[in-house]
Design a protein around this motif. Structure first.
Motif, PDB file in Angstrom:
ATOM      1  N   HIS A  93      42.408  41.744  31.605  1.00 51.30           N
ATOM      2  CA  HIS A  93      42.377  42.626  32.808  1.00 51.30           C
ATOM      3  C   HIS A  93      41.996  44.156  31.940  1.00 51.30           C
ATOM      4  CE1 HIS A  93      46.523  44.730  31.715  1.00 51.30           C
ATOM      5  NE2 HIS A  93      46.149  43.994  30.573  1.00 51.30           N
ATOM      6  N   PRO A 145      38.291  45.268  32.489  1.00 56.93           N
ATOM      7  CA  PRO A 145      36.818  45.096  33.052  1.00 56.93           C
ATOM      8  C   PRO A 145      35.722  45.526  32.170  1.00 56.93           C
ATOM      9  CG  PRO A 145      38.234  45.443  34.830  1.00 56.93           C
ATOM     10  CD  PRO A 145      39.015  45.808  33.845  1.00 56.93           C
ATOM     11  N   GLU A 202      35.329  43.566  29.240  1.00 57.31           N
ATOM     12  CA  GLU A 202      34.974  42.190  29.664  1.00 57.31           C
ATOM     13  C   GLU A 202      33.507  42.117  29.818  1.00 57.31           C
ATOM     14  OE1 GLU A 202      37.240  41.351  33.019  1.00 57.31           O
ATOM     15  OE2 GLU A 202      39.378  42.051  31.966  1.00 57.31           O
ATOM     16  N   LYS A 203      32.990  43.039  30.592  1.00 60.33           N
ATOM     17  CA  LYS A 203      31.481  43.007  30.924  1.00 60.33           C
ATOM     18  C   LYS A 203      30.819  43.281  29.432  1.00 60.33           C
ATOM     19  CE  LYS A 203      32.288  45.072  35.392  1.00 60.33           C
ATOM     20  NZ  LYS A 203      32.422  46.052  36.261  1.00 60.33           N
ATOM     21  N   ARG A 250      31.869  35.959  33.977  1.00 57.47           N
ATOM     22  CA  ARG A 250      33.037  36.713  34.400  1.00 57.47           C
ATOM     23  C   ARG A 250      33.651  36.469  35.879  1.00 57.47           C
ATOM     24  NH1 ARG A 250      34.172  41.848  36.255  1.00 57.47           N
ATOM     25  NH2 ARG A 250      36.068  42.818  36.049  1.00 57.47           N
ATOM     26  N   GLU A 279      36.377  37.551  38.840  1.00 58.46           N
ATOM     27  CA  GLU A 279      37.595  38.121  39.297  1.00 58.46           C
ATOM     28  C   GLU A 279      38.583  37.229  39.922  1.00 58.46           C
ATOM     29  OE1 GLU A 279      36.451  41.552  41.334  1.00 58.46           O
ATOM     30  OE2 GLU A 279      35.688  42.622  39.538  1.00 58.46           O
ATOM     31  N   TYR A 330      44.823  40.956  41.370  1.00 61.66           N
ATOM     32  CA  TYR A 330      44.921  42.281  40.730  1.00 61.66           C
ATOM     33  C   TYR A 330      46.544  42.716  40.986  1.00 61.66           C
ATOM     34  CZ  TYR A 330      44.823  43.886  45.729  1.00 61.66           C
ATOM     35  OH  TYR A 330      44.947  44.008  46.988  1.00 61.66           O
ATOM     36  N   GLN A 379      42.376  44.909  37.527  1.00 61.33           N
ATOM     37  CA  GLN A 379      41.707  43.724  37.966  1.00 61.33           C
ATOM     38  C   GLN A 379      42.209  42.829  36.885  1.00 61.33           C
ATOM     39  OE1 GLN A 379      39.907  42.635  41.051  1.00 61.33           O
ATOM     40  NE2 GLN A 379      40.215  40.795  39.847  1.00 61.33           N
ATOM     41  N   SER A 401      40.481  38.868  35.406  1.00 61.93           N
ATOM     42  CA  SER A 401      39.400  38.184  35.448  1.00 61.93           C
ATOM     43  C   SER A 401      39.583  36.989  34.525  1.00 61.93           C
ATOM     44  CB  SER A 401      37.959  38.778  35.273  1.00 61.93           C
ATOM     45  OG  SER A 401      38.181  39.869  36.144  1.00 61.93           O
TER      46      SER A 401
END
Length: 273
Positions: free
Chosen positions: A81, A83, A86-87, A98, A100, A103, A222, A224
């Protein structure tokens, strides 16, 4: 006599082998402490194995460490969690993609006496008051998703991270452990709402620390799922990770996530697309 006994032993061995369960395929996951601490994984993992035959095993660490485990090919899939991190992980070729899944939100909690007087404030006003009063603030300090978010909030508030201040304590531990430190020191800390509900349930609904700051849109949290990229980790079980991601996003599992409650409150809100 000896021949009869041998036949009996052999027959028993055959029966035992026939009765033994087939070895399940296993999937290794690194995940944030909140999905483990709250009990969500204990709730859904047996269902996943029953429906797919795949045994889910996991290590609960901060998101930063989870991403590092993925980068080093130590696991097959991540449930995390943070983002932006993660990206970057996916863009760098360590994660295949990735998706989602669910949340909740972050909250700032503190002692009922509220020494900095932040109850009901916005995030920036609360952090300014904590710094002004030099009130004890407990940070996880472990590069977790929660820690990354907290550091970002100090910076967004224009205050800088107070990591050299005596009143700013870094535990290097998971969320529930850090909340307990905050409780012992009469300090504030930031947590995801699901873990706070779990902490409240463990205290029979009357925890020493109350929610002081909530509802600010910057506190959105969020979660994912990310399968590890087979191009980077040829031994990663991509197909099993993809099955797990699809299973998490299925209507039935999304409903299980919605139904996972303590004290009558939802710990996570499903939002798979």
């Amino acid at each position: 006599m000896f021949r009869t006994l041998s036949r009996l032993v052999a027959a028993t061995a055959v029966l035992l082998l026939a009765a033994a369960p087939l070895s399940a395929e296993s999937l290794m996951m690194a995940t944030t402490t909140s999905t483990d601490n709250t009990g969500l994984l204990d709730e859904i993992a047996p269902v996943f194995q029953e429906e797919t035959g795949i045994e889910l095993k996991w290590t609960a660490v901060g998101t930063g460490k989870a991403l590092k485990m993925g980068e080093n090919c130590d696991v097959d899939v991540l449930l995390v969690h943070a983002p932006p991190a993660e990206k970057k992980f996916v863009d760098s070729g360590f994660g295949e993609w990735r998706r989602e899944i669910m949340y909740n939100d972050f909250v700032i909690i503190g002692p009922k006496s509220d020494p900095a007087g932040i109850k009901g404030d916005g995030v920036t006003e609360a952090l300014e008051a904590i710094e002004d009063k030099k009130a004890t603030f407990i940070s996880r300090g472990d590069d977790s998703g929660t820690n990354k978010k907290e550091i970002g909030l100090w910076k967004t508030a224009g205050l800088g991270v107070p990591d050299k201040q005596d009143w700013y304590v870094q535990t290097g531990q998971g969320m529930l452990a850090s909340i307990r430190v905050a409780e012992e020191k009469g300090g504030y800390t930031m947590t995801d709402r699901g873990t706070y509900i779990k902490y409240s349930a463990d205290k029979d609904g009357n925890p020493p620390l109350d929610i002081m700051v909530e509802g600010d849109k910057v506190l959105f949290n969020q979660y994912s799922v990310i399968p590890i990229a087979p191009d980077n980790c040829p031994n990663a079980k991509y197909e099993l990770a993809e099955k797990f991601a699809d299973w998490l996003a299925s209507d039935s599992t999304q409903q299980r996530i919605a139904d996972f409650r303590l004290l009558g409150k939802a710990l996570f809100i499903p939002n798979a697309k």
